[in-house]
Structures are given as C-alpha cells and as structure tokens.
Design an enzyme around this catalytic site. Structure first.
Site, PDB file in Angstrom:
ATOM      1  N   HIS A  17     -15.824  33.018 -11.087  1.00  0.00           N
ATOM      2  CA  HIS A  17     -17.247  33.216 -10.779  1.00  0.00           C
ATOM      3  C   HIS A  17     -18.112  32.781 -11.963  1.00  0.00           C
ATOM      4  O   HIS A  17     -19.148  32.121 -11.788  1.00  0.00           O
ATOM      5  CB  HIS A  17     -17.545  34.693 -10.502  1.00  0.00           C
ATOM      6  CG  HIS A  17     -16.832  35.270  -9.309  1.00  0.00           C
ATOM      7  ND1 HIS A  17     -15.860  36.224  -9.419  1.00  0.00           N
ATOM      8  CD2 HIS A  17     -16.982  35.026  -7.977  1.00  0.00           C
ATOM      9  CE1 HIS A  17     -15.433  36.560  -8.206  1.00  0.00           C
ATOM     10  NE2 HIS A  17     -16.094  35.847  -7.318  1.00  0.00           N
ATOM     11  N   GLN A  52     -18.358  39.629   7.496  1.00  0.00           N
ATOM     12  CA  GLN A  52     -17.365  38.566   7.372  1.00  0.00           C
ATOM     13  C   GLN A  52     -15.936  39.085   7.247  1.00  0.00           C
ATOM     14  O   GLN A  52     -14.996  38.303   7.109  1.00  0.00           O
ATOM     15  CB  GLN A  52     -17.698  37.618   6.218  1.00  0.00           C
ATOM     16  CG  GLN A  52     -17.479  38.192   4.828  1.00  0.00           C
ATOM     17  CD  GLN A  52     -17.985  37.239   3.769  1.00  0.00           C
ATOM     18  OE1 GLN A  52     -19.178  36.992   3.653  1.00  0.00           O
ATOM     19  NE2 GLN A  52     -17.060  36.666   3.000  1.00  0.00           N
ATOM     20  N   GLY A  91     -17.114  27.678  -4.892  1.00  0.00           N
ATOM     21  CA  GLY A  91     -15.795  27.300  -5.395  1.00  0.00           C
ATOM     22  C   GLY A  91     -14.944  26.580  -4.363  1.00  0.00           C
ATOM     23  O   GLY A  91     -14.900  26.976  -3.196  1.00  0.00           O
ATOM     24  N   ASP A  98     -12.281  28.246  -1.944  1.00  0.00           N
ATOM     25  CA  ASP A  98     -12.523  28.548  -0.532  1.00  0.00           C
ATOM     26  C   ASP A  98     -12.945  27.246   0.152  1.00  0.00           C
ATOM     27  O   ASP A  98     -14.121  27.037   0.461  1.00  0.00           O
ATOM     28  CB  ASP A  98     -13.592  29.644  -0.412  1.00  0.00           C
ATOM     29  CG  ASP A  98     -13.127  30.924  -1.078  1.00  0.00           C
ATOM     30  OD1 ASP A  98     -12.299  31.625  -0.488  1.00  0.00           O
ATOM     31  OD2 ASP A  98     -13.556  31.210  -2.207  1.00  0.00           O
TER      32      ASP A  98
END
Ligand code: AMP
Length: 281
Positions: free
Chosen positions: A37, A61, A149, A152
């Site tokens: 992150h 989600q 990122g 994913d």
C-alpha cells in the site's frame, strides 16, 4: 496529514486544492496497511501534488460474511504509516457515510465476462461491490490519477472499465506487486496466516514462477498441473490456476509463442484465501 470522515468536507477541501491547480492522486485501500500500500502512495507522490488515501472495509464486496468479519483492522498503525510516508489526506468514511440509503437495492453494473471468470466466478457479487464502492469514492475524490496494485489484476481491469463507464478522465496507474523476501505477495490477509502456514504460503509464488520459467509453445494444461502439484504439496486447496491473455483476461489453453499471458492463482491455505498473478510471454 488531514483526516476527513465526511465526504462533503473532503470534497470541499479537494475543490479548493483543484482551484489552485494542484493535481490529486487517489489510493483506495481497506486498511491493515503494508509496504505494498505504501508503495502506491510513494508512486503517487512522484506524479501528483496531493495524495489522498482512503481506508474503508467495504461490506458490499465480501461474498463471505466471515471474511468481512475477520478482515484485519490496524487503524492506529495505518495512520502512523501513512503519516510517515507523507500522505496528505486520509479519508475514513463510515458505512453510513458511504451507503446513506442502506445497502439494499444498490446499482448493478454490466461487467460482461469479467464478472463470470476467475475472481468473478469464485466470488459472486464481489466486483459489483467493488464497483459500488469505487464509483462512490471516485465521485467523492474526483482524482486526476488513480493508483492501484497489479496484485489484484482483474480488479484493475474492472476499475478501468468503471472509469470509462463513469466517463471520468482520471488516469489509471497500475503499480507492480510488492513481495516479501520469499516471493509471497504482500497482502493484509497474510496477517491471518498462522506461523507454520506463513512459511508454506510462498508456494503460490513458486508455482507462478514455475509456469513462467517453463512456458513453451503448445498446450498449457501440463504446466497448470505442475503448478497444482507445487501448491498441493504445500497444503493449498486450489480454486483456480489460470493462464489468460494479459490484455483481455480471456482464458487460454495453449500458447503461440507470441501472446502476452498472465498466470493467475487463487487458493486457500487453511481458511485464508490468497490470490496472486504474474505476467509472462
Ligand atoms: P486492499 O487494501 O487489499 O484493498 O488494497 C488496496 C490497494 O493496494 C489495491 O489497489 C491493491 O491492489 C493494492 N495492493 C495490495 N497488495 C499489494 C502489493 N503487495 N503490492 C502492490 N499493491 C498492492
């Protein structure tokens, strides 16, 4: 670092910054922050004037309620880490702030085949939730650039689709996956791995690297079987090992020696579900 909990106050602040020609970079997260992150924040700082990070564990989600309940939360540490790397703004909305009308009858997005393959197939509704929260966040922040990122991979494709759908000219920047020394992709879910499983978890990287090193023209099934062997030996329960076109994510069963491919894996170690991918070809 300025912390906002209300979207209206955040929007007002960012509007002022925009009127001074300051460019905004947005890094959405679900917290339990790690070096992956923070790399997104550092990457954003190279390109824009103001870094806006959000921490919001989005209930819509999670297809598995247990996964949502057990999602790690380390807010104090997250704030310290963001301060340390010089993040300008942190947005910390509540569930009510993001979903003031509740979470029933939310919008539905027509994601086509992206929703029926890989993560879409194994996590029904997951990408609807990703779009529901990202549409809200993007409209609240209205960033010049969005940093996400490659870890994913399919999410990146879904969010690129969403930006087009929302007719936003935000530039999408995909940041390469940051890994631990043994190759394991950094992930908030790694914190949930017991010590013994943590050692085994790098098998997911070794399986991907095995595919990359042995990729040859012809059928891909034998390579997938070898990768499955590596994962099973380490104790993983596999959901998928797929090879797909790197641009469209269309699954491939053979390689012509030219096409850019991405290998993608999702597998459980105990009750922790891990995903990773690697581009090749
Ligand atoms: P998450 O908090 O897991 O929703 O992730 C927030 C953002 O960080 C997403 O864009 C992820 O793809 C990205 N991210 C997560 N892990 C990594 C990693 N190991 N390397 C680079 N980016 C990552």
């Amino acid at each position: 670092m300025i912390i906002f909990k209300q979207a209206a106050a955040l929007g007002k602040y960012l509007e002022q910054q925009g009127s001074m020609q300051r460019k905004t970079g947005f890094i959405p997260t679900m917290g339990a922050l790690h070096e992956g992150h923070l790399t997104l924040v550092k990457e954003a700082q190279k390109h824009i004037d103001i870094t806006v990070c959000s921490i919001f564990v989005n209930p819509t989600q999670f297809n598995d309620p247990n996964d949502y309940k057990k999602y790690p939360k380390t807010l104090d540490k997250d704030i310290c880490q963001l301060e340390k790397v010089g993040t300008d703004v942190l947005f910390l909305p509540s569930v009510d702030e993001m979903y003031p009308q509740g979470m029933h009858q939310l919008e539905h997005y027509d994601l086509g085949y992206l929703e029926t393959i890989l993560e879409g197939q194994f996590r029904p509704g997951h990408f609807q939730g990703v779009c529901q929260v990202m549409a809200r966040l993007l409209q609240q922040v209205r960033p010049d650039q969005l940093f996400m990122g490659q870890k994913d991979y399919q999410q990146c494709m879904v969010v690129k689709w969403l930006l087009k759908y929302l007719k936003m000219d935000t530039k999408f920047v995909a940041v390469p996956t940051i890994r631990e020394a043994d190759g394991l992709a950094m992930s908030s879910r790694n914190m949930r791995l017991p010590e013994a499983d943590r050692k085994k978890a790098s098998a997911i990287y070794r399986a991907l690297d095995h595919i990359r090193q042995h990729l040859a023209i012809g059928a891909l099934a034998p390579l997938q079987a070898e990768a499955a062997g590596i994962l099973e030996q380490a104790g993983f329960k596999i959901e998928y090992i797929a090879l797909a076109d790197a641009d469209t994510l269309a699954p491939q069963d053979s390689w012509d020696g030219q096409q850019h491919l991405v290998a993608l894996i999702a597998a459980f170690l105990g009750e922790v579900r891990l995903i990773d991918n690697m581009r090749m070809g």
